[in-house]
Design a protein around this motif. Structure first.
Motif, short mmCIF file in Angstrom:
data_model
loop_
_atom_site.label_atom_id
_atom_site.label_comp_id
_atom_site.label_asym_id
_atom_site.label_seq_id
_atom_site.Cartn_x
_atom_site.Cartn_y
_atom_site.Cartn_z
N GLU A 1 0.80 -1.22 0.00
CA GLU A 1 0.00 0.00 0.00
C GLU A 1 0.84 1.28 0.00
OE1 GLU A 1 -2.41 -0.14 3.50
OE2 GLU A 1 -0.71 -0.20 4.90
N GLU A 2 2.00 1.24 0.63
CA GLU A 2 2.83 2.44 0.69
C GLU A 2 3.58 2.71 -0.60
OE1 GLU A 2 4.93 0.88 4.17
OE2 GLU A 2 4.38 2.72 5.23
N ASN A 3 3.77 1.68 -1.42
CA ASN A 3 4.57 1.82 -2.63
C ASN A 3 3.76 2.08 -3.89
OD1 ASN A 3 7.17 1.26 -1.41
ND2 ASN A 3 6.56 -0.89 -1.29
N ILE A 4 2.49 1.71 -3.88
CA ILE A 4 1.70 1.73 -5.12
C ILE A 4 1.63 3.11 -5.74
CG2 ILE A 4 -0.61 1.39 -6.07
CD1 ILE A 4 -0.97 -0.90 -4.05
N GLY A 5 1.33 4.12 -4.94
CA GLY A 5 1.19 5.48 -5.48
C GLY A 5 2.47 5.98 -6.12
N PHE A 6 3.59 5.80 -5.43
CA PHE A 6 4.88 6.24 -5.97
C PHE A 6 5.22 5.48 -7.25
CE2 PHE A 6 5.26 7.25 -1.42
CZ PHE A 6 5.64 8.57 -1.49
N LEU A 7 4.96 4.17 -7.24
CA LEU A 7 5.25 3.36 -8.41
C LEU A 7 4.42 3.81 -9.61
CD1 LEU A 7 6.49 0.92 -9.88
CD2 LEU A 7 4.68 -0.49 -8.89
N TYR A 8 3.15 4.03 -9.40
CA TYR A 8 2.27 4.42 -10.50
C TYR A 8 2.72 5.75 -11.11
CZ TYR A 8 -1.80 6.27 -12.92
OH TYR A 8 -2.63 6.84 -13.85
N GLU A 9 2.98 6.74 -10.28
CA GLU A 9 3.39 8.06 -10.79
C GLU A 9 4.69 7.96 -11.58
OE1 GLU A 9 1.69 10.76 -10.79
OE2 GLU A 9 0.04 9.95 -9.59
N GLU A 10 5.65 7.23 -11.06
CA GLU A 10 6.93 7.09 -11.75
C GLU A 10 6.78 6.31 -13.04
OE1 GLU A 10 11.58 6.08 -10.60
OE2 GLU A 10 9.96 5.22 -9.39
N LEU A 11 5.97 5.26 -12.99
CA LEU A 11 5.77 4.43 -14.17
C LEU A 11 5.04 5.19 -15.26
CD1 LEU A 11 6.11 1.61 -15.37
CD2 LEU A 11 3.98 0.94 -14.25
N LYS A 12 4.01 5.93 -14.91
CA LYS A 12 3.29 6.72 -15.90
C LYS A 12 4.18 7.78 -16.52
CE LYS A 12 -0.45 6.95 -17.03
NZ LYS A 12 -1.19 6.38 -18.18
N GLY A 13 5.07 8.36 -15.71
CA GLY A 13 5.98 9.36 -16.25
C GLY A 13 6.88 8.80 -17.33
N VAL A 14 7.24 7.51 -17.20
CA VAL A 14 8.08 6.86 -18.21
C VAL A 14 7.25 6.44 -19.41
CG1 VAL A 14 9.53 4.86 -18.69
CG2 VAL A 14 9.79 6.09 -16.53
N LEU A 15 6.10 5.80 -19.18
CA LEU A 15 5.30 5.24 -20.26
C LEU A 15 4.73 6.31 -21.18
CD1 LEU A 15 3.39 2.39 -18.36
CD2 LEU A 15 5.39 2.18 -19.85
N THR A 16 4.39 7.47 -20.63
CA THR A 16 3.83 8.53 -21.46
C THR A 16 4.86 9.16 -22.39
OG1 THR A 16 4.19 10.07 -19.60
CG2 THR A 16 1.98 9.12 -19.85
N THR A 17 6.14 8.91 -22.15
CA THR A 17 7.18 9.42 -23.04
C THR A 17 7.45 8.48 -24.21
OG1 THR A 17 8.98 8.39 -21.78
CG2 THR A 17 8.27 10.59 -21.10
N LEU A 18 6.89 7.27 -24.16
CA LEU A 18 7.11 6.31 -25.23
C LEU A 18 6.21 6.61 -26.42
CD1 LEU A 18 7.15 2.98 -23.14
CD2 LEU A 18 9.12 4.35 -23.86
N GLU A 19 6.65 6.23 -27.58
CA GLU A 19 5.83 6.36 -28.78
C GLU A 19 4.74 5.29 -28.81
OE1 GLU A 19 8.41 6.14 -32.12
OE2 GLU A 19 9.43 8.04 -31.68
N ASP A 20 4.90 4.24 -28.04
CA ASP A 20 3.96 3.13 -28.04
C ASP A 20 2.84 3.36 -27.04
OD1 ASP A 20 5.69 1.58 -29.82
OD2 ASP A 20 7.01 1.44 -28.06
N ASP A 21 1.68 2.76 -27.33
CA ASP A 21 0.58 2.76 -26.39
C ASP A 21 0.90 1.78 -25.26
OD1 ASP A 21 -1.79 3.37 -25.23
OD2 ASP A 21 -3.06 2.29 -26.66
#
Length: 329
Positions: free
Chosen positions: A13-33
């Protein structure tokens, strides 16, 4: 290209929010969906409610909730079943895997590799109870399977969908996926990835898993080398066991015929019989049972997990509607 990120988790529970924000920051920079698939492996804290909130706010998030804890291998299997991506990336939810390494894995997939595994080159774990057992296990697994990797235990991996869909997982076999897939004649590589110390919570791994890993390694070796020709392993053991028993019986026969040694009070006679008939049977039954279990699951399309619920935005009419219905429940 659609990229599916599969994340199994248990009480994070303590890690999910941080993981999601960091992961979305990376995935949104990709050309792929992309899509992010969280597998809640029977968490007892507020992990599921947090994941439901993420899914409500982001339709690219999929949440699969297990009825109880089935283990990381079952969670991985569920993630592979529900993933729709051309490339599937797996990672831990404890923030020790760095999402910024995902583009590196994808570059290796585009270069023609079917499987890309992470290597925690500068691992941030304690030496005695985590790194040392891992080093020994990696050497043992590489030697046994013939697939030489520095870090079988790193969850950060990338797979082509057409490869991973043919891999069936049981026991603790998620760490052996590269070795299992190697039997299909794939191209794979290993890349150095960043590894970070755990910030919150505690590790779910321990020394107790070592025995289970060793047993699963024996199964993997058998499946890779002897599943299509079991007589070679069973025959060798039978010859060895029966040969010892026959030799003992021959010695006692010579003693009885030429030296008058009685057999009535010789426990060695019963040992010879046991070696010939019983020793080989126990081992062979164990290995045959492994094959029988796979026949049972795969012939009936039986999953190794049971899902309580799936949270996903409903696709538009006519778009991938069959995908959800075909997935195991």
């Amino acid at each position: 290209m659609l990229v599916s990120v599969v994340i199994p988790l248990l009480n994070e529970e303590e890690n999910i929010g941080f993981l999601y924000e960091e992961l979305k920051g990376v995935l949104t920079t990709l050309e792929d969906d992309h899509e992010i698939i969280f597998i809640d492996d029977g968490s007892k804290d507020s992990s599921l409610s947090i994941l439901q909130g993420l899914q409500t706010a982001d339709d690219k998030v999929v949440v699969v909730s297990f009825r109880r804890n089935f283990g990381q291998t079952a969670a991985m299997a569920a993630g592979f079943d529900y993933a729709r991506g051309d490339v599937i990336i797996t990672m831990d939810a404890d923030l020790q895997n760095d999402p910024h390494d995902i583009p590196l894995l994808l570059d290796q997939i585009r270069a023609g590799n079917d499987v890309v595994t992470g290597w925690r080159f500068n691992r941030k774990d304690t030496f005695i109870n985590r790194r040392l057992p891992s080093i020994i296990a990696n050497k043992l697994i590489s030697f046994t399977t013939g697939v030489n990797l520095h870090d079988y235990g790193c969850t950060l991996k990338a797979f082509r969908h057409d490869v991973i869909k043919n891999v069936k997982l049981y026991g603790e076999m998620h760490r052996f996926i590269p070795a299992i897939a190697s039997g299909m004649g794939i191209d794979f590589t290993e890349v150095k990835v960043n590894h970070r110390p755990r910030r919150f919570g505690s590790s779910k791994y321990g020394i107790s898993r070592t025995i289970r890993v060793i047993l699963d390694l024996l199964t993997v070796k058998f499946l890779l080398s002897y599943s299509t020709r079991p007589i070679q392993v069973f025959g060798l053991m039978g010859v060895a066991t029966g040969g010892i028993g026959f030799l003992l019986a021959l010695i006692m026969t010579v003693q009885r015929q030429f030296f008058g040694v009685p057999l009535a009070d010789r426990p060695l006679l019963f040992l010879a019989i046991v070696l010939i008939f019983i020793g080989f049977q126990f081992v062979s039954l164990g290995l045959i049972a492994e094959l029988q279990a796979r026949t049972y699951h795969e012939s009936q399309s039986k999953a190794v997990y049971y899902v309580r619920s799936v949270y996903r935005k409903e696709p538009a009419r006519g778009q991938d509607s069959a995908q959800e219905n075909d997935a195991p429940q």
